[in-house]
Design an enzyme around this catalytic site. Structure first.
Site, PDB file in Angstrom:
ATOM      1  N   ASP A   8       0.857  -1.179   0.000  1.00 11.12           N
ATOM      2  CA  ASP A   8       0.000   0.000   0.000  1.00 11.12           C
ATOM      3  C   ASP A   8       0.903   1.243   0.000  1.00 11.12           C
ATOM      4  OD1 ASP A   8      -2.235   1.800   0.496  1.00 11.12           O
ATOM      5  OD2 ASP A   8      -3.315   0.087   1.335  1.00 11.12           O
ATOM      6  N   ASP A  41      -5.838   3.301  -7.214  1.00  8.46           N
ATOM      7  CA  ASP A  41      -6.784   3.613  -6.144  1.00  8.46           C
ATOM      8  C   ASP A  41      -7.127   5.104  -6.203  1.00  8.46           C
ATOM      9  OD1 ASP A  41      -8.315   3.191  -3.872  1.00  8.46           O
ATOM     10  OD2 ASP A  41      -6.627   3.352  -2.488  1.00  8.46           O
ATOM     11  N   GLU A  67     -11.657   8.074  -8.356  1.00  4.01           N
ATOM     12  CA  GLU A  67     -13.024   8.482  -8.699  1.00  4.01           C
ATOM     13  C   GLU A  67     -13.098   9.779  -9.528  1.00  4.01           C
ATOM     14  OE1 GLU A  67     -13.045   5.374  -6.135  1.00  4.01           O
ATOM     15  OE2 GLU A  67     -12.105   7.267  -5.684  1.00  4.01           O
ATOM     16  N   ARG A 101     -10.117   0.763  -8.353  1.00  4.09           N
ATOM     17  CA  ARG A 101     -11.251   0.996  -7.464  1.00  4.09           C
ATOM     18  C   ARG A 101     -12.446   1.548  -8.237  1.00  4.09           C
ATOM     19  NH1 ARG A 101     -10.635   4.407  -1.925  1.00  4.09           N
ATOM     20  NH2 ARG A 101     -11.093   6.272  -3.137  1.00  4.09           N
ATOM     21  N   ASP A 124     -13.348  -0.778   0.439  1.00  2.00           N
ATOM     22  CA  ASP A 124     -12.972  -0.922   1.849  1.00  2.00           C
ATOM     23  C   ASP A 124     -14.129  -1.510   2.658  1.00  2.00           C
ATOM     24  OD1 ASP A 124     -10.597   0.197   1.134  1.00  2.00           O
ATOM     25  OD2 ASP A 124     -10.997   2.174   1.983  1.00  2.00           O
ATOM     26  N   HIS A 164      -6.430  -8.336   2.402  1.00  2.55           N
ATOM     27  CA  HIS A 164      -5.941  -6.955   2.568  1.00  2.55           C
ATOM     28  C   HIS A 164      -6.438  -6.407   3.889  1.00  2.55           C
ATOM     29  CE1 HIS A 164      -4.627  -2.974   1.783  1.00  2.55           C
ATOM     30  NE2 HIS A 164      -5.778  -2.481   1.401  1.00  2.55           N
TER      31      HIS A 164
END
Length: 644
Positions: free
Chosen positions: A113, A227, A230, A309, A325, A383
């Protein structure tokens, strides 16, 4: 505001059809109490498609034909992935890998990460805490394992001039999204103040590729986790806010988080090359995935591995997806099945949830059950969030660790099945994991089932989703089903049945009429995929069965399109199994068929022959015939027959 209202007679007597509204603007989708759906979208292009079916699987096939078939994944994408936020150092990451090796737990891919970055800056790694990262990646490669790291789109805009190539070069090439006044829009993410690449601009794709290439020369990563795309912003809009106009505050705002189009993202009035962000927002993750997949093809010259994502129709052509998540709760374990099945319907079959849950403290029993279910996600990754207790298989008791290891070895043994299913997804638009109603559309009892699912047509998965139980209730559509492990037959009239499910077991059943190719599992798919095949045949009441196998080198781009593969059909009729090599390639010649088991052979044979030669066999009272030590070359047709 446009108002689109459709009635939705999805199934009538097993028939199905579908509607697709292709639109990238903000929208509501509202389920009515009646069988109807309402779309409300606040602008943009309205493209309508009607898919006539006539069955659910055909609807999805027609949809995928429109949006684009999903990519064939590189083989190691289907192995076990391990990640967490909070490894803190490359040495602690490396120790985790070594620990799994010591316990002989399968693992194909290790992830990092944002910890690995220098001050959370993209295309950097912390030379103090992650100084051994390049050595760790080389060690992974020596052990036939792979490395994936996270990348966020936000590029730091506050580094000293001349010190951070991604931003300096991005300014030179004019790759960043601009505000309404034509200045670089600045938001805030992990590294602080950031600019956002405009992936609707081809110039940005080349700049993205060059950044990845420069970093790959330091750390030879194998795949990307994109990630925060958006795109996400810790601010609403930008550091300077957003203009006050009808684009930022439209007459109708869909029910979005924060109640504003700019909430925790960019201004709707932000300017991209193709259009304003008002129209482009939903496309951001798709375009970044396209840029990332194309860059990886150029860098590694193999099938790209990207997990995103944010998604949009056509995403499966470029990336897989994880379900975001989640939490370490039993409810999240259960709802992950619906999420996995939904994305398979949407043409993104490489999907899974964070095994054991991302946030909150993991419970041992939950983690075991989740690893068992997760072994049947098309994409399998454990994860964990920062500051949470470790939840990898080595973190628990010997009993739990062994149960998790068994689940992962089971997945690895089924790799030939899974790989063939992905081939059919790539070439024909099929689902990999699918709802029961896809195979039994005339059985209304299957319509609401969201606690079981199928791999392909024939492998039924019935996971435990509740704490402190040693059983599970599952529905079996009418027909003959076989326990995968033992071959015991189960005749169902279309009924719910209670199954024994101790902590170390996930229930699997084979549908009658199927042939399932399996392999002896090993610690990586590179090793497993070279093992001999074991063919498991589940005979129908009439003694028939069929199955298939797709095989190639696992990583070359476009093997189907360039005829660089082998494809074999297996069938059984009238006590004879035959294999038919429909397409042959050198990659399959080293694979042999070593064992064949036949479930549902109603009496003990007096003789078994393999290619007309007598063979030794065993026969158990539960009507399972097994022929071993076959040594059959997969690239040549063969027959196995038995007589009474």
């Amino acid at each position: 505001m446009e108002l689109i209202h459709f009635t939705w007679p999805w199934r009538r007597g097993g028939d199905a059809h579908g509607f697709f509204l292709l639109n990238s603007n903000a929208m509501d989708v509202v389920l009515q109490p009646a069988p109807a759906v309402t779309w409300r979208t606040i602008g943009g292009i309205l493209d309508f498609y009607v898919f006539l079916g006539p069955d659910p699987a055909s609807v999805i096939g027609q949809y995928v034909e429109v949006i684009g078939y999903p990519a064939m994944p590189i083989y190691w994408a289907l192995g076990y992935h391990l990640c967490r936020w909070g490894y803190n150092t490359s040495d602690s990451t490396w120790e985790m890998v070594k620990s799994l090796r010591n316990y002989k737990i399968p693992q194909d891919v290790q992830w990092n990460d944002i910890d690995y970055m220098d001050q959370f800056l993209d295309f950097t790694f912390d030379s103090k805490k992650f100084g051994t990262l390049p050595d760790m990646v080389k060690d992974l490669h020596v052990h036939d394992q792979r490395y994936v790291m996270i990348l966020d789109p936000g590029i730091s805009s506050s580094q000293p001039e001349g010190s951070y190539w991604p931003y300096d070069e991005g300014l030179k090439r004019d790759v960043f999204i601009k505000d309404a006044e034509g200045k670089t829009l600045i938001g805030k993410v992990w590294p602080g103040l950031t600019a956002y690449p405009d992936f609707s601009n081809e110039v940005t794709h080349e700049w993205w590729y060059e950044n990845l290439l420069r970093f790959h020369e330091k750390v030879p990563f194998d795949g990307l986790w994109i990630d925060m795309n958006e795109p996400s912003n810790f601010l609403d809009g930008s550091t300077n806010g957003c203009p006050s106009n009808s684009l930022e505050n439209p007459p109708y705002t869909p029910g979005i988080l924060g109640g504003l189009l700019r909430a925790k993202t960019l201004c709707a009035t932000a300017q991209q090359k193709q259009s304003i962000h008002y129209n482009m927002h939903s496309l951001y993750g798709l375009l970044e995935a396209k840029a990332s997949a194309n860059a990886m093809k150029r860098i590694v010259a193999k099938r790209p591995f990207v997990i995103s994502r944010s998604t949009f129709p056509s995403q499966g052509m470029y990336s897989g997806h994880w379900l975001g998540d989640n939490r370490s709760q039993w409810k999240d374990l259960y709802t992950s099945i619906a999420g996995m099945l939904t994305f398979n319907l949407l043409g993104i079959p490489l999907v899974g949830a964070d095994i054991c849950g991302f946030s909150e403290e993991p419970q041992e029993e939950l983690c075991v059950r989740w690893t068992q279910l997760g072994a049947f996600y098309p994409f399998t990754r454990n994860h964990n969030a920062i500051d949470m207790r470790p939840q990898d298989p080595t973190a628990f008791s010997p009993l739990a660790r062994t149960a998790m290891k068994q689940a992962l070895l089971l997945r690895y043994s089924l790799f030939p099945v899974l790989y063939t299913l992905f081939h059919h997804a790539h070439v024909h638009g099929h689902t990999v994991a699918r709802p029961l109603m896809f195979e039994f559309p005339k059985d209304v009892k299957t319509y609401g089932i969201d606690k079981q699912f199928l791999w392909g047509k024939s492998l039924l998965v019935t996971p435990v989703l509740d704490p402190e139980v040693d059983y599970v209730d599952g529905y079996f559509p009418e027909g003959l089903w076989y326990d995968y492990y033992t071959g015991y037959a189960l005749h169902s009239q279309g009924e719910d049945l209670r199954l024994h499910a101790p902590l170390d077991k996930i229930n699997l059943h084979l549908r009658e009429g199927s042939i399932t190719p399996t392999q002896a599992p090993n610690l990586t798919l590179w090793v497993s995929s070279g093992q001999p095949l074991h063919l498991v045949t589940a005979l129908s009441e009439g003694g028939a069965a069929s199955g298939d196998l797709f095989w190639d080198d696992g990583e070359t781009i476009d093997t189907s399109e360039n005829n660089l593969y082998s494809y074999i059909l297996f069938s059984v009729a009238q006590n004879v199994m035959t294999s038919q090599v429909l397409h042959s390639n050198v990659e399959a010649t080293y694979i042999t068929v070593e064992t064949a088991s036949f479930y549902g052979v109603k009496q003990k044979p007096s003789r078994v022959t393999v290619n007309s030669q007598d063979a030794t066999f065993t026969y158990r009272d539960n009507q399972v015939l097994t022929v071993a030590d076959l040594g059959l070359n997969l690239s040549q047709n063969f027959t196995i027959s038995w007589m009474f």
